[in-house]
Design a protein around this motif. Structure first.
Motif: not given
Length: 135
Positions: A50, A60-62, A64-65, A74-76, A45
């Motif tokens: 990423y 992806f941004r952390s 959104e994890k 997993s990310f939104t 976290h």
């Protein structure tokens, strides 16, 4: 960190093999999947972004994890529109939505419509396809 418009990265199979670890090559270029709960980013976290392990495209941004309980990070949602692309995957007797890096076309994982608000999406990614860049 918003991705800058970039050109496609196209390399030969030999160049990809030299650039990637065997595990990253199997996932990104061979459309493989790491075993559940074995990836290095499942429970992490730390703040940051990423990026694609193949080409460093921000994905992806952390923030959104989330913990999906599936055994994969997993990310939104992706970091920005156009960071990833999606296509129908009919392998293994199922119909799923495959997620690919928009820059190098590397296989990242799949997206499912069972995620939390606000998007309802679960971008289920392979740790081997990602690299974490701390804030």
């Amino acid at each position: 960190m918003t991705p800058e418009p970039t050109e496609k990265l196209v390399l030969s199979d030999e160049e990809w093999r030299a650039r990637l670890t065997p595990e990253a090559y199997a996932v990104l270029r061979g459309h493989g999947t790491e075993r559940a709960f074995t990836g290095c980013f499942v429970g992490t976290h730390e703040p940051g972004t990423y990026v694609c392990a193949g080409c460093a495209n921000p994905l992806f941004r952390s923030g959104e994890k989330f913990e999906s309980g599936t055994g994969w990070p997993s990310f939104t949602r992706p970091v920005a529109e156009g960071a990833v692309r999606e296509r129908v995957d009919r392998s293994h007797g199922m119909i799923r939505t495959e997620v690919l890096c928009a820059r190098c076309d590397g296989h990242l994982g799949h997206v499912f419509p069972d995620g939390p608000p606000p998007t309802g999406q679960r971008y289920c990614m392979n740790s081997a396809a990602l690299r974490h860049v701390p804030e």
